[in-house]
Design a protein around this motif. Structure first.
Motif, PDB file in Angstrom:
ATOM      1  N   UNK A 289       3.356 -13.752   6.833  1.00  0.00           N
ATOM      2  CA  UNK A 289       4.651 -14.080   7.399  1.00  0.00           C
ATOM      3  C   UNK A 289       5.290 -12.865   8.073  1.00  0.00           C
ATOM      4  N   UNK A 290       4.880 -11.669   7.674  1.00  0.00           N
ATOM      5  CA  UNK A 290       5.522 -10.472   8.182  1.00  0.00           C
ATOM      6  C   UNK A 290       5.128 -10.167   9.615  1.00  0.00           C
ATOM      7  N   UNK A 291       3.887 -10.398   9.940  1.00  0.00           N
ATOM      8  CA  UNK A 291       3.388 -10.089  11.269  1.00  0.00           C
ATOM      9  C   UNK A 291       2.558 -11.249  11.770  1.00  0.00           C
ATOM     10  N   UNK A 292       2.496 -11.361  13.077  1.00  0.00           N
ATOM     11  CA  UNK A 292       1.648 -12.412  13.656  1.00  0.00           C
ATOM     12  C   UNK A 292       0.183 -12.135  13.317  1.00  0.00           C
ATOM     13  N   UNK A 293      -0.207 -10.867  13.293  1.00  0.00           N
ATOM     14  CA  UNK A 293      -1.562 -10.478  12.903  1.00  0.00           C
ATOM     15  C   UNK A 293      -1.474  -9.289  11.967  1.00  0.00           C
ATOM     16  N   UNK A 294      -2.086  -9.390  10.788  1.00  0.00           N
ATOM     17  CA  UNK A 294      -2.104  -8.293   9.829  1.00  0.00           C
ATOM     18  C   UNK A 294      -3.539  -7.812   9.677  1.00  0.00           C
ATOM     19  N   UNK A 295      -3.740  -6.492   9.632  1.00  0.00           N
ATOM     20  CA  UNK A 295      -5.072  -5.929   9.538  1.00  0.00           C
ATOM     21  C   UNK A 295      -5.493  -5.785   8.078  1.00  0.00           C
ATOM     22  N   UNK A 296      -6.818  -5.647   7.873  1.00  0.00           N
ATOM     23  CA  UNK A 296      -7.366  -5.565   6.508  1.00  0.00           C
ATOM     24  C   UNK A 296      -6.776  -4.386   5.758  1.00  0.00           C
ATOM     25  N   UNK A 297      -6.754  -3.204   6.367  1.00  0.00           N
ATOM     26  CA  UNK A 297      -6.262  -2.016   5.679  1.00  0.00           C
ATOM     27  C   UNK A 297      -4.786  -2.159   5.332  1.00  0.00           C
ATOM     28  N   UNK A 298      -4.016  -2.737   6.268  1.00  0.00           N
ATOM     29  CA  UNK A 298      -2.593  -2.957   5.981  1.00  0.00           C
ATOM     30  C   UNK A 298      -2.425  -3.929   4.826  1.00  0.00           C
ATOM     31  N   UNK A 299      -3.300  -4.926   4.751  1.00  0.00           N
ATOM     32  CA  UNK A 299      -3.244  -5.887   3.660  1.00  0.00           C
ATOM     33  C   UNK A 299      -3.529  -5.216   2.326  1.00  0.00           C
ATOM     34  N   UNK A 300      -4.522  -4.326   2.290  1.00  0.00           N
ATOM     35  CA  UNK A 300      -4.832  -3.588   1.056  1.00  0.00           C
ATOM     36  C   UNK A 300      -3.649  -2.713   0.652  1.00  0.00           C
ATOM     37  N   UNK A 301      -2.999  -2.094   1.624  1.00  0.00           N
ATOM     38  CA  UNK A 301      -1.842  -1.251   1.320  1.00  0.00           C
ATOM     39  C   UNK A 301      -0.725  -2.070   0.694  1.00  0.00           C
ATOM     40  N   UNK A 302      -0.523  -3.284   1.210  1.00  0.00           N
ATOM     41  CA  UNK A 302       0.516  -4.156   0.653  1.00  0.00           C
ATOM     42  C   UNK A 302       0.197  -4.519  -0.789  1.00  0.00           C
ATOM     43  N   UNK A 303      -1.098  -4.718  -1.080  1.00  0.00           N
ATOM     44  CA  UNK A 303      -1.482  -5.100  -2.441  1.00  0.00           C
ATOM     45  C   UNK A 303      -1.221  -3.973  -3.437  1.00  0.00           C
ATOM     46  N   UNK A 304      -1.217  -2.717  -2.944  1.00  0.00           N
ATOM     47  CA  UNK A 304      -0.960  -1.589  -3.829  1.00  0.00           C
ATOM     48  C   UNK A 304      -2.129  -1.319  -4.767  1.00  0.00           C
ATOM     49  N   UNK A 305      -1.893  -0.444  -5.738  1.00  0.00           N
ATOM     50  CA  UNK A 305      -2.924  -0.106  -6.719  1.00  0.00           C
ATOM     51  C   UNK A 305      -2.802  -1.048  -7.917  1.00  0.00           C
ATOM     52  N   UNK A 306      -3.915  -1.390  -8.497  1.00  0.00           N
ATOM     53  CA  UNK A 306      -3.900  -2.272  -9.648  1.00  0.00           C
ATOM     54  C   UNK A 306      -4.993  -3.311  -9.576  1.00  0.00           C
ATOM     55  N   UNK A 307      -4.857  -4.346 -10.391  1.00  0.00           N
ATOM     56  CA  UNK A 307      -5.916  -5.349 -10.475  1.00  0.00           C
ATOM     57  C   UNK A 307      -6.144  -6.076  -9.159  1.00  0.00           C
ATOM     58  N   UNK A 308      -5.066  -6.434  -8.475  1.00  0.00           N
ATOM     59  CA  UNK A 308      -5.225  -7.148  -7.198  1.00  0.00           C
ATOM     60  C   UNK A 308      -5.976  -6.280  -6.190  1.00  0.00           C
ATOM     61  N   UNK A 309      -5.606  -5.005  -6.137  1.00  0.00           N
ATOM     62  CA  UNK A 309      -6.260  -4.086  -5.201  1.00  0.00           C
ATOM     63  C   UNK A 309      -7.747  -3.961  -5.527  1.00  0.00           C
ATOM     64  N   UNK A 310      -8.052  -3.778  -6.803  1.00  0.00           N
ATOM     65  CA  UNK A 310      -9.451  -3.627  -7.204  1.00  0.00           C
ATOM     66  C   UNK A 310     -10.259  -4.892  -6.913  1.00  0.00           C
ATOM     67  N   UNK A 311      -9.639  -6.064  -7.149  1.00  0.00           N
ATOM     68  CA  UNK A 311     -10.339  -7.322  -6.873  1.00  0.00           C
ATOM     69  C   UNK A 311     -10.632  -7.443  -5.374  1.00  0.00           C
ATOM     70  N   UNK A 312      -9.637  -7.126  -4.564  1.00  0.00           N
ATOM     71  CA  UNK A 312      -9.819  -7.220  -3.124  1.00  0.00           C
ATOM     72  C   UNK A 312     -10.885  -6.252  -2.634  1.00  0.00           C
ATOM     73  N   UNK A 313     -10.869  -5.024  -3.127  1.00  0.00           N
ATOM     74  CA  UNK A 313     -11.884  -4.044  -2.724  1.00  0.00           C
ATOM     75  C   UNK A 313     -13.277  -4.533  -3.108  1.00  0.00           C
ATOM     76  N   UNK A 314     -13.378  -5.148  -4.298  1.00  0.00           N
ATOM     77  CA  UNK A 314     -14.669  -5.671  -4.732  1.00  0.00           C
ATOM     78  C   UNK A 314     -15.173  -6.767  -3.825  1.00  0.00           C
ATOM     79  N   UNK A 315     -14.250  -7.637  -3.366  1.00  0.00           N
ATOM     80  CA  UNK A 315     -14.650  -8.716  -2.479  1.00  0.00           C
ATOM     81  C   UNK A 315     -15.111  -8.214  -1.117  1.00  0.00           C
ATOM     82  N   UNK A 316     -14.659  -7.037  -0.746  1.00  0.00           N
ATOM     83  CA  UNK A 316     -15.012  -6.493   0.554  1.00  0.00           C
ATOM     84  C   UNK A 316     -16.356  -5.750   0.541  1.00  0.00           C
ATOM     85  N   UNK A 317     -16.971  -5.596  -0.646  1.00  0.00           N
ATOM     86  CA  UNK A 317     -18.289  -4.953  -0.686  1.00  0.00           C
ATOM     87  C   UNK A 317     -19.301  -5.808   0.068  1.00  0.00           C
ATOM     88  N   UNK A 318     -20.294  -5.190   0.613  1.00  0.00           N
ATOM     89  CA  UNK A 318     -21.272  -5.885   1.449  1.00  0.00           C
ATOM     90  C   UNK A 318     -22.012  -6.971   0.702  1.00  0.00           C
TER      91      UNK A 318
END
Length: 633
Positions: free
Chosen positions: A523-552
């Motif tokens: 809702x904040x931007x018409x297009x949000x980038x992956x890195x910006x999305x990770x920054x919004x998630x911050x550090x913690x379980x959500x961040x770690x889960x997202x990073x794990x999903x991004x592994x090859x």
């Protein structure tokens, strides 16, 4: 002409203010003054005083104050010079003329006014006589009362070529031709040689007659409706030195003072509409005279109120007339001055509506009048299809043409801004000003809301909702992870699928939080980038889960096509999300169909249960195919 202060003082001194005002409202003697209920605001206890000795009126309630001329301009709605002329005529004073030519024109106009007044008397007399029987029957059929007939001055022109000509012979044929009462078949052509000059004859024959009056109430023209067979159905006077149909509004003399108290003026299509409204209590209606609303008429309306209401029929012709008026008003728009549009039900004129549903129905129509910008927007939206990019661009071009027609820079800028906002909201994903309302399986209609930090939060299901959530294991959970991983890699896809994503009920709290955070970020931007999305998630379980999903080697959707064919990714995502969202809905539908079959064992309920069961089986099969696909690693 030059009106000196001395001449104006003499005019005021010769005018009895209490008598003048007493023609319009009830006045009561109170000592050396007169009192009345103020005509400029609603009151029950008189606070309006009239002082003949000092020549002014004053209201202690609303502060209205003025002399005889001010009364004529404020209460009657007359222009200053018209007010002066009418007072001077009543006082037996001659208005100074600037030069002999002006004096001659004034004298000629006086003769034409006298001729028109004599014609009006003749027509009224004929309506009451033997020849007027069919016209009286027509009025009775239309439900027009005797009081309304007298107020509007109905008359009748006999079906004869010379009755009016004979009755008004003292005015002379040239004046009657100039007034539009007679037709001269030879026109202005000279009488050449032995050519025999043809006789002039009555213009109006066999018609119900209506006088058309100027702002001062003087008859300047006539409108006639045929009684029986004949064409044209309605006939108006031609343009004359007294009458310019493009500058005249029917009933202006009565509607102008009425609008001072109602704060409204209603424009309808014809004079019979005006009369029907007046009889129902709507005294502030006017009508153009056989032409589309002109620039001069719009300006005249704006002297009465800032936003007149145009009330036309709901049929095609009526709506075309409304758009023509809207288009003609665009170059004239200025701060505070506009038009509003009320639409009658299709197939009904004001008389039909009032007869069928009463005056309150007409009130409702006028109360729902839409602003000019709304009417223009709807018209341009409906002008052509909006399916292709080219058609959408054409809409933008049409809207730009509308704004370019507006002369006033501030008004033009506001229209351009309003159209741009509506256009962007219609065709582009960004809706920050109007939060997206997700579809919920429970049908609760709950909306996304901002928290104290301005972030979007998903709707909270109402108490008692038992919609099945997506499990924490199995095929649904496997497919869900693949969807989230694809969205993390391509956040620009979130907004496109936001409605169906918002409908998902997720059993795993962490996955539910991750999806909610991703939707909120979209809702904040018409297009949000992956890195910006990770920054919004911050550090913690959500961040770690997202990073794990991004592994090859993590879950993802169509990894071999996600960069080279984004359109294919969008289609795969839409299908995957749709399949997931349909699961709980189909289960609920199957439970309901089964319950109905148990309550009522009928072939219809059995067929419905089997139909939903087949849909559920197809869904489960497709879910298994997606979850076990080689594209999901």
């Amino acid at each position: 002409m030059t009106l000196t202060p001395q001449w104006l003082d003499e005019l005021r001194a010769r005018t009895s203010l209490s008598t003048l005002i007493g023609r319009t409202i009830k006045v009561t003697k109170a000592g050396r003054e007169y009192k009345a209920c103020c005509p400029f605001h609603n009151e029950k206890t008189p606070s309006f005083t009239i002082n003949d000795e000092k020549g002014f009126y004053h209201c202690f309630g609303c502060g209205a104050h003025g002399d005889a001329i001010r009364w004529m301009t404020d209460q009657r709605g007359l222009p200053f010079m018209e007010a002066v002329k009418e007072l001077a005529q009543a006082a037996g004073m001659d208005v100074p003329a600037a030069d002999p030519r002006a004096a001659r024109r004034a004298e000629a106009a006086k003769g034409l006014h006298d001729a028109m007044a004599a014609a009006q008397s003749f027509f009224e007399e004929q309506l009451g006589g033997i020849d007027g029987g069919d016209a009286r029957a027509y009025l009775q059929k239309r439900g027009i009362s005797d009081a309304t007939r007298r107020a509007f001055g109905f008359g009748f022109s006999p079906d004869s070529r010379g009755r009016l000509k004979t009755a008004l012979k003292d005015f002379g044929e040239p004046m009657l031709v100039e007034a539009g009462l007679l037709i001269d078949p030879d026109g202005a052509e000279p009488d050449g040689g032995n050519a025999r000059k043809r006789d002039s004859y009555d213009r109006f024959r066999g018609r119900l007659m209506l006088p058309i009056r100027d702002i001062r109430g003087r008859v300047i023209a006539f409108g006639g409706r045929i009684i029986g067979a004949g064409e044209p159905k309605y006939l108006n006077s031609p343009d004359t030195p007294l009458f310019d149909k493009g500058r005249t509004l029917y009933n202006i003399d009565r509607a102008s003072p009425a609008s001072r108290s109602t704060g409204r003026v209603v424009v309808v299509e014809g004079y019979m509409d005006v009369i029907a409204l007046a009889q129902a209590g709507f005294s502030d209606a006017v009508a153009p005279l056989g032409t589309a609303l002109t620039e001069h008429q719009i300006e005249r309306l704006w002297k009465m109120v800032e936003v007149p209401i145009l009330c036309f029929d709901g049929d095609t012709a009526g709506q075309k007339a409304a758009i023509r008026a809207a288009t003609r008003a665009l170059p004239l728009l200025r701060p505070g001055h506009s038009l509003a549009f009320a639409t009658l039900p299709t197939g009904q004129d004001p008389d039909d509506l009032i007869r069928a549903s009463g005056a309150q129905a007409m009130d409702a129509v006028l109360g729902s009048a839409e602003p000019l910008i709304e009417r223009l927007w709807r018209h341009e939206m409906a002008a052509a299809p909006l399916d292709t990019p080219e058609q959408k661009a054409a809409l933008k071009q049409r809207l730009r043409a509308v704004t370019d027609a507006i002369q006033h820079p501030d008004v033009r800028a506001h229209y351009a801004h309003a159209f741009r906002e509506r256009y962007d909201a219609l065709f582009f994903a960004r809706r920050e000003a109007a939060p997206f309302q997700p579809r919920t399986p429970s049908g609760s209609g709950s909306r996304w809301q901002r928290d104290k930090r301005g972030n979007w939060k998903p709707p909270i299901p109402p108490v008692g909702t038992e919609a099945r959530a997506i499990g924490v294991s199995g095929m649904e959970q496997r497919l869900l992870r693949a969807i989230l991983a694809a969205l993390l890699r391509h956040p620009e896809q979130i907004a496109s699928h936001r409605e169906m994503l918002s409908a998902l009920q997720i059993g795993d709290p962490l996955l539910a939080q991750l999806l909610a955070a991703m939707i909120s970020a979209s809702f904040r931007k018409e297009t949000v980038e992956t890195q910006a999305l990770l920054t919004i998630l911050g550090q913690g379980e959500l961040y770690n889960m997202a990073k794990g999903m991004l592994r090859a080697d993590a879950f993802t959707l169509t990894p071999d096509r996600m960069t080279t064919d984004p359109d294919r990714l969008a289609r795969d995502l839409e299908e995957a999300v749709r399949v997931m969202a349909q699961g709980p809905e189909l289960e609920a539908a199957l439970e309901e169909a089964t319950r109905r079959f148990k309550d009522d064992v009928s072939e219809e309920n059995l067929a419905e249960q089997q139909r939903v069961r087949a849909l559920k089986a197809d869904h489960d099969r497709r879910l298994a195919e997606l979850a076990q696909s080689e594209d999901i690693v």
